[in-house]
Design a protein around this motif. Structure first.
Motif, mmCIF file in Angstrom:
data_model
loop_
_atom_site.group_PDB
_atom_site.id
_atom_site.type_symbol
_atom_site.label_atom_id
_atom_site.label_comp_id
_atom_site.label_asym_id
_atom_site.label_seq_id
_atom_site.Cartn_x
_atom_site.Cartn_y
_atom_site.Cartn_z
ATOM 1 N N SER A 268 0.933 -1.375 0.144
ATOM 2 C CA SER A 268 0.053 0.158 0.047
ATOM 3 C C SER A 268 0.688 1.174 0.022
ATOM 4 C CB SER A 268 -1.099 0.004 1.265
ATOM 5 O OG SER A 268 -1.932 -0.948 1.156
ATOM 6 N N GLY A 269 1.370 1.700 -1.113
ATOM 7 C CA GLY A 269 2.084 2.905 -1.321
ATOM 8 C C GLY A 269 3.352 2.839 -1.049
ATOM 9 N N LEU A 270 4.091 1.671 -0.550
ATOM 10 C CA LEU A 270 5.536 1.730 -0.460
ATOM 11 C C LEU A 270 6.074 0.335 -0.876
ATOM 12 C CD1 LEU A 270 6.392 3.460 2.994
ATOM 13 C CD2 LEU A 270 7.027 4.191 0.804
ATOM 14 N N VAL A 271 6.911 0.138 -1.449
ATOM 15 C CA VAL A 271 7.737 -0.946 -2.108
ATOM 16 C C VAL A 271 9.088 -0.851 -2.292
ATOM 17 C CG1 VAL A 271 7.298 -0.784 -4.473
ATOM 18 C CG2 VAL A 271 7.488 -3.038 -3.593
ATOM 19 N N LYS A 272 9.993 -1.936 -2.054
ATOM 20 C CA LYS A 272 11.526 -1.640 -2.554
ATOM 21 C C LYS A 272 11.907 -2.648 -3.560
ATOM 22 C CE LYS A 272 14.593 -2.329 0.580
ATOM 23 N NZ LYS A 272 15.677 -2.322 1.848
ATOM 24 N N ILE A 273 12.606 -2.099 -4.482
ATOM 25 C CA ILE A 273 12.871 -3.064 -5.505
ATOM 26 C C ILE A 273 14.376 -3.071 -5.762
ATOM 27 C CG2 ILE A 273 10.708 -2.703 -6.861
ATOM 28 C CD1 ILE A 273 12.229 -0.736 -8.746
ATOM 29 N N ASP A 274 14.918 -4.061 -6.539
ATOM 30 C CA ASP A 274 16.282 -4.057 -6.579
ATOM 31 C C ASP A 274 16.655 -3.579 -8.059
ATOM 32 O OD1 ASP A 274 15.793 -6.233 -8.427
ATOM 33 O OD2 ASP A 274 16.483 -7.756 -7.232
ATOM 34 N N PHE A 275 17.911 -3.625 -8.547
ATOM 35 C CA PHE A 275 18.284 -2.950 -9.576
ATOM 36 C C PHE A 275 17.911 -3.493 -10.849
ATOM 37 C CE2 PHE A 275 21.674 -2.481 -12.961
ATOM 38 C CZ PHE A 275 21.809 -0.980 -12.860
ATOM 39 N N TYR A 276 17.252 -4.676 -10.644
ATOM 40 C CA TYR A 276 16.433 -5.483 -11.932
ATOM 41 C C TYR A 276 14.909 -5.341 -12.021
ATOM 42 C CZ TYR A 276 21.210 -7.218 -11.987
ATOM 43 O OH TYR A 276 22.641 -7.365 -12.065
ATOM 44 N N GLY A 277 14.467 -4.631 -10.837
ATOM 45 C CA GLY A 277 13.092 -4.343 -10.929
ATOM 46 C C GLY A 277 12.242 -5.296 -9.889
ATOM 47 N N ASN A 278 13.024 -6.202 -9.139
ATOM 48 C CA ASN A 278 12.344 -7.321 -8.616
ATOM 49 C C ASN A 278 11.934 -6.718 -7.193
ATOM 50 O OD1 ASN A 278 12.926 -9.210 -10.482
ATOM 51 N ND2 ASN A 278 14.991 -9.411 -9.864
ATOM 52 N N ARG A 279 10.798 -6.986 -6.646
ATOM 53 C CA ARG A 279 10.412 -6.660 -5.218
ATOM 54 C C ARG A 279 10.976 -7.458 -4.371
ATOM 55 N NH1 ARG A 279 7.042 -8.691 -1.237
ATOM 56 N NH2 ARG A 279 6.843 -10.784 -2.360
ATOM 57 N N MET A 280 11.720 -6.515 -3.283
ATOM 58 C CA MET A 280 12.561 -7.042 -2.153
ATOM 59 C C MET A 280 11.796 -7.481 -1.092
ATOM 60 S SD MET A 280 15.816 -4.243 -2.692
ATOM 61 C CE MET A 280 16.843 -5.411 -1.634
ATOM 62 N N THR A 281 11.690 -8.704 -0.643
ATOM 63 C CA THR A 281 10.726 -9.442 0.149
ATOM 64 C C THR A 281 10.720 -8.910 1.640
ATOM 65 O OG1 THR A 281 12.406 -11.353 0.419
ATOM 66 C CG2 THR A 281 10.309 -11.250 -1.402
ATOM 67 N N GLY A 282 12.108 -8.578 1.986
ATOM 68 C CA GLY A 282 12.207 -8.043 3.266
ATOM 69 C C GLY A 282 11.643 -6.856 3.682
ATOM 70 N N PHE A 283 11.254 -6.059 2.591
ATOM 71 C CA PHE A 283 10.605 -4.570 2.777
ATOM 72 C C PHE A 283 9.057 -4.709 2.957
ATOM 73 C CE2 PHE A 283 9.324 -0.287 1.717
ATOM 74 C CZ PHE A 283 10.085 0.422 2.232
ATOM 75 N N THR A 284 8.755 -4.726 4.406
ATOM 76 C CA THR A 284 7.214 -5.156 4.291
ATOM 77 C C THR A 284 6.617 -3.743 5.269
ATOM 78 O OG1 THR A 284 8.000 -6.580 6.518
ATOM 79 C CG2 THR A 284 7.445 -7.463 4.123
ATOM 80 N N PRO A 285 6.496 -3.011 4.911
ATOM 81 C CA PRO A 285 5.876 -1.664 5.881
ATOM 82 C C PRO A 285 4.395 -2.133 6.091
ATOM 83 C CG PRO A 285 6.134 -0.922 3.646
ATOM 84 C CD PRO A 285 6.776 -2.213 3.703
ATOM 85 N N ASN A 286 3.988 -1.819 7.225
ATOM 86 C CA ASN A 286 2.439 -2.139 7.591
ATOM 87 C C ASN A 286 1.636 -0.858 7.152
ATOM 88 O OD1 ASN A 286 3.123 -0.423 9.653
ATOM 89 N ND2 ASN A 286 2.354 -1.623 11.317
ATOM 90 N N CYS A 287 1.946 -0.053 6.408
ATOM 91 C CA CYS A 287 0.953 1.031 6.043
ATOM 92 C C CYS A 287 -0.194 0.482 5.217
ATOM 93 C CB CYS A 287 1.695 2.140 5.126
ATOM 94 S SG CYS A 287 2.611 1.543 3.714
ATOM 95 N N GLN A 288 -1.181 0.986 5.524
ATOM 96 C CA GLN A 288 -2.495 0.314 4.768
ATOM 97 C C GLN A 288 -3.269 1.423 3.837
ATOM 98 O OE1 GLN A 288 -4.937 -0.712 8.154
ATOM 99 N NE2 GLN A 288 -3.369 -2.309 8.752
ATOM 100 N N ASN A 289 -2.792 2.465 3.877
ATOM 101 C CA ASN A 289 -3.230 3.655 2.941
ATOM 102 C C ASN A 289 -2.348 4.146 1.810
ATOM 103 O OD1 ASN A 289 -5.744 3.946 4.482
ATOM 104 N ND2 ASN A 289 -4.777 4.887 6.088
ATOM 105 N N PRO A 290 -2.873 3.822 0.789
ATOM 106 C CA PRO A 290 -1.844 4.332 -0.495
ATOM 107 C C PRO A 290 -1.939 5.718 -0.725
ATOM 108 C CG PRO A 290 -3.700 3.450 -1.202
ATOM 109 C CD PRO A 290 -3.947 3.435 0.111
ATOM 110 N N ASN A 291 -1.151 6.167 -1.804
ATOM 111 C CA ASN A 291 -0.834 7.722 -1.891
ATOM 112 C C ASN A 291 -0.056 8.547 -1.166
ATOM 113 O OD1 ASN A 291 -1.162 9.404 -3.910
ATOM 114 N ND2 ASN A 291 -2.848 10.739 -2.919
ATOM 115 N N ILE A 292 1.161 7.777 -0.997
ATOM 116 C CA ILE A 292 2.455 8.540 -0.451
ATOM 117 C C ILE A 292 2.983 9.422 -1.242
ATOM 118 C CG2 ILE A 292 4.648 8.246 0.534
ATOM 119 C CD1 ILE A 292 3.563 5.547 1.777
#
Length: 407
Positions: A268-292
């Motif tokens: 929801s509004g936050l994600v971390k990706i690596d140099f190849y565009g892959n989602r980094m699974t250890g990044f798991t913020p508990n935000c529930q409302n998008p539009n950051i």
């Protein structure tokens, strides 16, 4: 403008602030936007320099200034300042959409006039608002991204223009001359919001690129910057919404925006990706409302500004997060309305005259219920007694949170 204790800096801009650039070496801050006066009556057309040592307005830009909106200002090579926006002049000097100043704030050169079909192709924010700018230090180029206003003519410089390059929604400039030069990624549709340079890649965040063409519908795309500007088709984190902002951290790129999933997983509004565009699974913020709407990596940590609370159990709009796992470290409880911050910017640097965290934007009021940070001058080994004095009306509730190396 307010710092972390929500004390007004009394700058009183008469219109919206869009960008900030802070220089720690001389305790100064450049602020840009749509404003024409500061502190009620001091004329500063769309850009002002503030002395943070005593919070005064510097004499810089006290003439005609920029003749239209300045969207932002970024640091260039050797301390240069790169201003960009919908303007065509600075104090009567032609500078189409972009201008370079030296570290002392002296004008060096401006963007060259560009042509379409041998006709002056003025790109203003009526049809193609400048959105973001990045400097490529390796090739000594500057990339300027335009929103395009969801039309197929936004920021077009095509068909044998003066500089023999075709551009659509992004222009690449030679750093020294600010003439269009070299290949840049091209977009037929969509709105670009942010652009980053990462190891000879140009990464663009936004929405509605290409209208149904592969990852262009998924809020982000990556390109090689030399020599062809080729789309990297493997770079596709499969976001289901718009990217508003991005920041680089030590192990990846944090994306912030109005999306709810990445590669089918909740985000929801936050994600971390690596140099190849892959989602980094250890990044798991508990935000529930998008539009950051904005995220920045600063010397004091990673900070985010949202138009909505972090989740159902919190309030506020301004947060400090852990770049490793995305957890919420601090909520500054600004409690602004949803439109207050949307155009703005911020800088975070507790080392500048201890001024703390400065937020600027379309902020005209705030909730005085605030978060106050205090750093003890020396380490303490146990809870001790401290007096807390209020200059105004004392709050009815005061929550105290203590943190340290051994908390």
């Amino acid at each position: 403008a307010y710092n972390a204790t929500l004390q007004s800096l009394d700058l009183n801009f008469n219109n919206v602030v869009y960008g900030i650039n802070c220089d720690r070496s001389n305790n100064s801050m450049f602020v840009v936007g749509d404003f024409t006066t500061v502190s009620g009556s001091i004329a500063r057309n769309r850009a002002v320099k503030i002395n943070l040592t005593n919070n005064t307005i510097d004499g810089w830009n006290n003439g005609a200034g920029f003749n239209a909106r300045v969207r932002g200002v970024v640091t260039g090579l050797n301390g240069d300042l790169i201003f960009y926006g919908g303007f065509s002049q600075f104090s009567g000097i032609n500078c189409r959409n972009i201008a370079r100043f030296n570290s002392a704030g002296i004008f060096v050169t401006g963007g060259a006039i560009h042509y379409q079909n041998d006709t002056d192709a003025m790109i203003g924010f009526t049809n193609a608002d400048a959105a973001s700018c990045v400097v490529d230090p390796v090739d000594k180029s500057i990339y300027l991204l335009f929103k395009g206003a969801n039309t197929n003519y936004g920021a077009d410089i095509t068909y044998g223009n003066t500089f023999n390059y075709n551009y659509r929604r992004m222009i690449r400039y030679d750093y020294s001359t600010l003439k269009p030069s070299g290949v840049a990624p091209s977009f037929a549709f969509g709105n670009g919001n942010d652009i980053k340079y990462w190891n000879n890649r140009i990464i663009v965040g936004g929405g509605n690129f290409g209208r149904g063409v592969s990852q262009f519908t998924n809020g982000i795309a990556a390109f090689t910057d030399e020599p062809t500007g080729t789309l990297l088709t493997f770079f596709n984190p499969n976001l289901n919404g718009v990217v508003n902002s991005a920041c680089k951290v030590s192990d990846g790129l944090i994306l912030a925006g109005d999306f709810r999933s990445c590669d089918g997983y909740a985000a929801s509004g936050l994600v971390k990706i690596d140099f190849y565009g892959n989602r980094m699974t250890g990044f798991t913020p508990n935000c529930q409302n998008p539009n950051i709407v904005k995220i920045k990596n600063t010397e004091s940590g990673v900070f985010a500004f949202s138009t909505k609370p972090w989740n159902s159990s919190t309030s506020g709009n301004f947060y400090k997060i852990d770049p490793a796992n995305g957890s919420l470290l601090t909520n500054y409880s600004f409690n602004l309305n949803s439109s207050s911050y949307s155009p703005g910017d911020f800088f975070i640097d507790t080392g500048v005259n201890s001024i703390g965290h400065v937020v600027m934007g379309n902020i005209t009021q705030y909730n005085p219920t605030c978060f106050i940070e205090y750093t003890f001058p020396s380490a303490i080994n146990a809870i001790q007694g401290y007096n807390i004095n209020f200059t105004g009306t004392p709050p009815s509730i005061l929550n105290v949170m203590i943190s340290g190396q051994s908390d």
